[in-house]
Design an enzyme around this catalytic site. Structure first.
Site, mmCIF file in Angstrom:
data_model
loop_
_atom_site.group_PDB
_atom_site.id
_atom_site.type_symbol
_atom_site.label_atom_id
_atom_site.label_comp_id
_atom_site.label_asym_id
_atom_site.label_seq_id
_atom_site.Cartn_x
_atom_site.Cartn_y
_atom_site.Cartn_z
ATOM 1 N N CYS A 36 0.836 -1.445 0.075
ATOM 2 C CA CYS A 36 0.009 -0.085 0.071
ATOM 3 C C CYS A 36 0.766 1.336 -0.288
ATOM 4 O O CYS A 36 1.663 1.488 0.992
ATOM 5 C CB CYS A 36 -0.854 0.027 1.174
ATOM 6 S SG CYS A 36 -2.101 1.226 0.982
ATOM 7 N N CYS B 251 -18.178 4.523 -3.148
ATOM 8 C CA CYS B 251 -17.254 3.646 -2.208
ATOM 9 C C CYS B 251 -16.271 4.802 -1.509
ATOM 10 O O CYS B 251 -15.500 5.139 -2.374
ATOM 11 C CB CYS B 251 -16.690 2.600 -2.568
ATOM 12 S SG CYS B 251 -15.629 1.571 -1.521
ATOM 13 N N CYS C 1 -18.406 -6.264 1.861
ATOM 14 C CA CYS C 1 -17.697 -6.226 0.699
ATOM 15 C C CYS C 1 -16.085 -6.864 1.015
ATOM 16 O O CYS C 1 -15.516 -6.260 1.634
ATOM 17 C CB CYS C 1 -17.373 -5.122 0.045
ATOM 18 S SG CYS C 1 -16.436 -4.931 -1.316
HETATM 19 N N1 SAM Z 1 -7.355 1.457 5.412
HETATM 20 C C1 SAM Z 1 -8.266 0.404 5.071
HETATM 21 C C2 SAM Z 1 -8.243 -1.127 4.878
HETATM 22 O O1 SAM Z 1 -6.952 -1.304 5.027
HETATM 23 O O2 SAM Z 1 -9.151 -1.865 4.914
HETATM 24 C C3 SAM Z 1 -9.091 0.786 3.695
HETATM 25 C C4 SAM Z 1 -8.278 0.950 2.371
HETATM 26 S S1 SAM Z 1 -7.163 -0.064 1.695
HETATM 27 C C5 SAM Z 1 -6.404 0.812 0.626
HETATM 28 C C6 SAM Z 1 -8.496 -1.133 0.796
HETATM 29 C C7 SAM Z 1 -7.983 -2.191 0.062
HETATM 30 O O3 SAM Z 1 -7.313 -1.811 -1.222
HETATM 31 C C8 SAM Z 1 -6.762 -3.307 0.387
HETATM 32 O O4 SAM Z 1 -7.390 -3.966 1.328
HETATM 33 C C9 SAM Z 1 -6.602 -3.835 -0.638
HETATM 34 O O5 SAM Z 1 -7.070 -5.010 -0.870
HETATM 35 C C10 SAM Z 1 -6.464 -2.841 -1.808
HETATM 36 N N2 SAM Z 1 -5.223 -2.149 -2.340
HETATM 37 C C11 SAM Z 1 -4.467 -1.414 -1.707
HETATM 38 N N3 SAM Z 1 -3.476 -1.040 -2.491
HETATM 39 C C12 SAM Z 1 -3.325 -1.955 -3.468
HETATM 40 C C13 SAM Z 1 -2.624 -2.147 -4.473
HETATM 41 N N4 SAM Z 1 -1.321 -1.351 -4.582
HETATM 42 N N5 SAM Z 1 -2.942 -3.138 -5.464
HETATM 43 C C14 SAM Z 1 -3.996 -3.585 -5.330
HETATM 44 N N6 SAM Z 1 -4.931 -3.449 -4.540
HETATM 45 C C15 SAM Z 1 -4.702 -2.665 -3.373
HETATM 46 C C1 DTB Z 2 -11.052 -3.029 -3.189
HETATM 47 O O1 DTB Z 2 -10.833 -4.020 -2.780
HETATM 48 N N1 DTB Z 2 -10.247 -2.383 -3.907
HETATM 49 C C2 DTB Z 2 -10.440 -0.829 -3.879
HETATM 50 C C3 DTB Z 2 -11.293 -0.709 -2.717
HETATM 51 N N2 DTB Z 2 -11.582 -2.113 -2.413
HETATM 52 C C4 DTB Z 2 -11.238 0.201 -1.622
HETATM 53 C C5 DTB Z 2 -8.978 -0.093 -3.605
HETATM 54 C C6 DTB Z 2 -8.087 -0.511 -4.648
HETATM 55 C C7 DTB Z 2 -6.717 0.439 -4.385
HETATM 56 C C8 DTB Z 2 -5.604 0.285 -5.536
HETATM 57 C C9 DTB Z 2 -4.554 0.998 -5.311
HETATM 58 C C10 DTB Z 2 -4.543 2.417 -4.825
HETATM 59 O O2 DTB Z 2 -5.441 3.221 -5.363
HETATM 60 O O3 DTB Z 2 -3.813 2.883 -4.121
HETATM 61 FE FE1 SF4 Z 3 -3.135 0.922 3.346
HETATM 62 FE FE2 SF4 Z 3 -5.327 0.059 4.666
HETATM 63 FE FE3 SF4 Z 3 -2.947 -0.876 5.021
HETATM 64 FE FE4 SF4 Z 3 -3.528 1.725 5.867
HETATM 65 S S1 SF4 Z 3 -4.642 -0.087 6.603
HETATM 66 S S2 SF4 Z 3 -1.592 0.686 4.783
HETATM 67 S S3 SF4 Z 3 -4.662 2.368 3.896
HETATM 68 S S4 SF4 Z 3 -4.192 -1.040 3.196
#
Ligand code: SAM
Ligand code: DTB
Ligand code: SF4
Length: 331
Positions: free
Chosen positions: A54, A91, A184
């Site tokens: 992330c 979302c 979800c």
């Molecule tokens: N902080 C919250 C969490 O971790 O549930 C919400 C935001 S987080 C960015 C939501 C989801 O985005 C993650 O669980 C992951 O599945 C997806 N995600 C984040 N970064 C990604 C990446 N570089 N490539 C693909 N999916 C990603």
């Molecule tokens: C999910 O499964 N994919 C979305 C949403 N739930 C929140 C997020 C994808 C994040 C992709 C990487 C980014 O945009 O930083």
């Molecule tokens: Fe990214 Fe969510 Fe992990 Fe924070 S908790 S680092 S926003 S995927």
């Protein structure tokens, strides 16, 4: 669906697997529709967690600068634009470990949700960890679905994240479900996991009672500065197999072809739709990463003779299996 059942299906020749997932898809989703969901990062970057994929984690030097929570009026503008563009689900994502009742930021988010929910779209939020009280407050504010991914297998999870556990994720999912929100819940392909991990992830997702209302299947978008920045891409045929298995394991869920579509050809996306995907993130940006242009997506949907799904705010979580107790989810 058990690991063994998933593995037996996974071993089938691809056409046999797709034939099965297609028939389950047609039984449950006869209309040939694709749900269009718009994502908005309402609080970007600076996250305390260390999820190694992330760009929003404060631990890595990514290209994402930390921002404050967006103003409600800006969020409303984006939500209205999404609705006017044909999205039926909005979302909102926040780069937080979680939210806590009694904090100013949680109150602000509740206030935002109340206004967004008046626009008539499904309202999904992804705010990290929730306790039972936070979940009830979100439901009361108008959230229809809570996004919380398990991302990979219980075994592989500690290789990817160390600041919270797989069990923490399951607890949040339980709290969201107990409060009456749809779930979800999906994952990411390309985190260095093997096939067994992918199948175990699906085994956990399909075991939820009730099952998730939507299952996002993300392909890793390698983000500069993160530990997984140099990861190689996911094989398209593996992606198709996982989409087909997801359709078979969670027949009534919307299976969302999520992050990573910018690396997929139209033909590859078409096979994913055929195999069981029926939802996409729609809009030029995901949270921080790129997504195909809306015109391109609409053109593809049109070319395939599919249509954007109608809004359905009453979309409830799939019925729970009353024969099984609603108990904590355990890894
Ligand atoms: N902080 C919250 C969490 O971790 O549930 C919400 C935001 S987080 C960015 C939501 C989801 O985005 C993650 O669980 C992951 O599945 C997806 N995600 C984040 N970064 C990604 C990446 N570089 N490539 C693909 N999916 C990603
Ligand atoms: C999910 O499964 N994919 C979305 C949403 N739930 C929140 C997020 C994808 C994040 C992709 C990487 C980014 O945009 O930083
Ligand atoms: Fe990214 Fe969510 Fe992990 Fe924070 S908790 S680092 S926003 S995927």
């Amino acid at each position: 669906m058990t690991f063994q059942e998933l593995n037996d299906l996974y071993q089938l020749p691809l056409f046999d697997l797709i034939q099965r997932s297609r028939s389950v898809h047609e039984e449950n989703w006869p209309a040939g529709e694709v749900q269009l969901c718009t994502l908005l990062s309402i609080k970007t970057g600076g996250c305390s967690e260390d999820c190694s994929y992330c760009a929003q984690s404060a631990r890595y030097k990514s290209d994402v600068a930390p921002e404050r929570l967006m103003e409600k009026c800006q969020i409303m503008e984006r939500a209205k634009a999404a609705r006017d563009n044909g999205s039926t689900r909005f979302c909102m994502g926040a780069a937080w470990r979680g939210v806590r009742e009694g904090t100013q930021r949680f109150d602000q988010v509740l206030d935002i949700i109340q206004d967004v929910s008046k626009l008539g779209m499904e309202v999904c939020v992804t705010l990290g960890e929730l306790g039972p009280n936070e979940a009830v407050r979100l439901k009361d504010a108008g959230v229809t679905a809570y996004n919380h991914n398990i991302d990979t297998s219980p075994e592989h999870y500690p290789n990817i994240v160390t600041t919270h556990t797989f069990q923490d994720r399951l607890n949040t999912i339980r709290h969201a479900q107990d409060a009456g929100m749809s779930i979800c819940c999906g994952g990411i392909l390309g985190l260095g996991e093997n096939t067994e991990d992918r199948l175990k992830m699906l085994e956990v997702i399909s075991s939820f009672n009730p099952q998730p209302e939507s299952v996002p299947i993300n392909s890793l978008m390698p983000m500069p500065g993160t530990p997984l920045a140099k990861s190689s891409g996911v094989d398209v045929f593996e992606l198709v197999r996982i989409i087909a298995l997801t359709r078979l394991a969670v027949p009534k869920a919307k299976v969302r072809l999520s992050a990573g579509r910018t690396n997929l050809s139209e033909e590859a996306q078409t096979i994913c739709f055929f195999a069981g995907a029926n939802s996409i993130f729609y809009g030029d940006k995901l949270l921080t990463a790129e997504n195909p242009a809306v015109e391109k997506d609409l053109a593809l949907i049109n070319k395939l003779g599919l249509s954007p799904q109608k809004p359905n705010r009453a979309q409830a979580a799939p019925d729970s299996d009353e024969a099984l107790p609603r108990k904590p989810h355990l890894a």
